[in-house]
Motif scaffolding. Sequence first.
Motif, PDB file in Angstrom:
ATOM      1  N   ASP A  23       6.717 -17.040  29.812  1.00  8.82           N
ATOM      2  CA  ASP A  23       5.808 -18.171  29.670  1.00  8.82           C
ATOM      3  C   ASP A  23       4.406 -17.579  29.745  1.00  8.82           C
ATOM      4  N   TYR A  24       3.814 -17.344  28.588  1.00  7.77           N
ATOM      5  CA  TYR A  24       2.564 -16.592  28.533  1.00  7.77           C
ATOM      6  C   TYR A  24       1.376 -17.355  29.120  1.00  7.77           C
ATOM      7  N   LEU A  25       1.516 -18.662  29.320  1.00  3.53           N
ATOM      8  CA  LEU A  25       0.446 -19.398  29.987  1.00  3.53           C
ATOM      9  C   LEU A  25       0.495 -19.167  31.498  1.00  3.53           C
ATOM     10  N   GLU A  26       1.699 -18.976  32.025  1.00  5.37           N
ATOM     11  CA  GLU A  26       1.891 -18.685  33.446  1.00  5.37           C
ATOM     12  C   GLU A  26       1.715 -17.201  33.750  1.00  5.37           C
ATOM     13  N   HIS A  27       2.152 -16.354  32.823  1.00  8.73           N
ATOM     14  CA  HIS A  27       2.112 -14.896  32.993  1.00  8.73           C
ATOM     15  C   HIS A  27       1.499 -14.272  31.741  1.00  8.73           C
ATOM     16  N   PRO A  28       0.174 -14.359  31.615  1.00 10.06           N
ATOM     17  CA  PRO A  28      -0.470 -13.886  30.383  1.00 10.06           C
ATOM     18  C   PRO A  28      -0.301 -12.385  30.171  1.00 10.06           C
ATOM     19  N   PRO A  29      -0.115 -11.985  28.917  1.00 10.71           N
ATOM     20  CA  PRO A  29      -0.028 -10.555  28.609  1.00 10.71           C
ATOM     21  C   PRO A  29      -1.414  -9.920  28.751  1.00 10.71           C
ATOM     22  N   THR A  30      -1.415  -8.619  28.973  1.00 11.63           N
ATOM     23  CA  THR A  30      -2.679  -7.893  29.050  1.00 11.63           C
ATOM     24  C   THR A  30      -3.213  -7.655  27.644  1.00 11.63           C
ATOM     25  N   ARG A  31      -4.443  -7.228  27.588  1.00 12.40           N
ATOM     26  CA  ARG A  31      -5.070  -6.911  26.306  1.00 12.40           C
ATOM     27  C   ARG A  31      -4.283  -5.812  25.592  1.00 12.40           C
ATOM     28  N   ASN A  32      -3.879  -4.787  26.347  1.00 10.03           N
ATOM     29  CA  ASN A  32      -3.111  -3.682  25.759  1.00 10.03           C
ATOM     30  C   ASN A  32      -1.751  -4.144  25.256  1.00 10.03           C
ATOM     31  N   GLU A  33      -1.095  -5.023  26.005  1.00 11.81           N
ATOM     32  CA  GLU A  33       0.198  -5.546  25.562  1.00 11.81           C
ATOM     33  C   GLU A  33       0.041  -6.326  24.263  1.00 11.81           C
ATOM     34  N   LEU A  34      -0.971  -7.168  24.198  1.00 10.20           N
ATOM     35  CA  LEU A  34      -1.205  -7.934  22.979  1.00 10.20           C
ATOM     36  C   LEU A  34      -1.502  -7.018  21.795  1.00 10.20           C
ATOM     37  N   ALA A  35      -2.347  -6.024  22.011  1.00  7.61           N
ATOM     38  CA  ALA A  35      -2.689  -5.094  20.921  1.00  7.61           C
ATOM     39  C   ALA A  35      -1.432  -4.384  20.422  1.00  7.61           C
ATOM     40  N   ARG A  36      -0.573  -3.975  21.343  1.00  5.87           N
ATOM     41  CA  ARG A  36       0.670  -3.288  20.972  1.00  5.87           C
ATOM     42  C   ARG A  36       1.592  -4.220  20.194  1.00  5.87           C
ATOM     43  N   LEU A  37       1.733  -5.456  20.645  1.00  6.22           N
ATOM     44  CA  LEU A  37       2.603  -6.418  19.962  1.00  6.22           C
ATOM     45  C   LEU A  37       2.123  -6.695  18.544  1.00  6.22           C
ATOM     46  N   TYR A  38       0.829  -6.935  18.374  1.00 12.31           N
ATOM     47  CA  TYR A  38       0.315  -7.214  17.029  1.00 12.31           C
ATOM     48  C   TYR A  38       0.426  -5.994  16.122  1.00 12.31           C
TER      49      TYR A  38
END
Length: 106
Positions: free
Chosen positions: A32-47
């Motif tokens: 639940d990304y609103l409760e447990h937001p991903p880090t900037r690095n995690e988001l960059a890696r996913l995209y």
Amino acid sequence: MKATILHNPRCSKSREALAILHETGAEVSVIDYLEHPPTRNELARLYARAGVSPRDGLRKDAPKVANDAAALDLMVLDPSTIERPLVGTDKGVRLCRPPSAIKDVL
């Protein structure tokens, strides 16, 4: 198969993607990304794994940003701006809008 979904339980598209994962018998890790937001690095890696720019990962109603770095900064500051659902498996990551896009990584 193992899968991870950045999920918002209030979103019908996110619930639909999660249902598809369950129907396929995937072992699903639900974040639940609103409760447990991903880090900037995690988001960059996913995209990067999804082959899309972070700006393409912003919700359509999110404030406009000048570049991908600003998009990542905005998503970290306000996770509600992250377009959902984002699904990852060993086969890759997909922004599953529409949810049928999930089939690319199953």
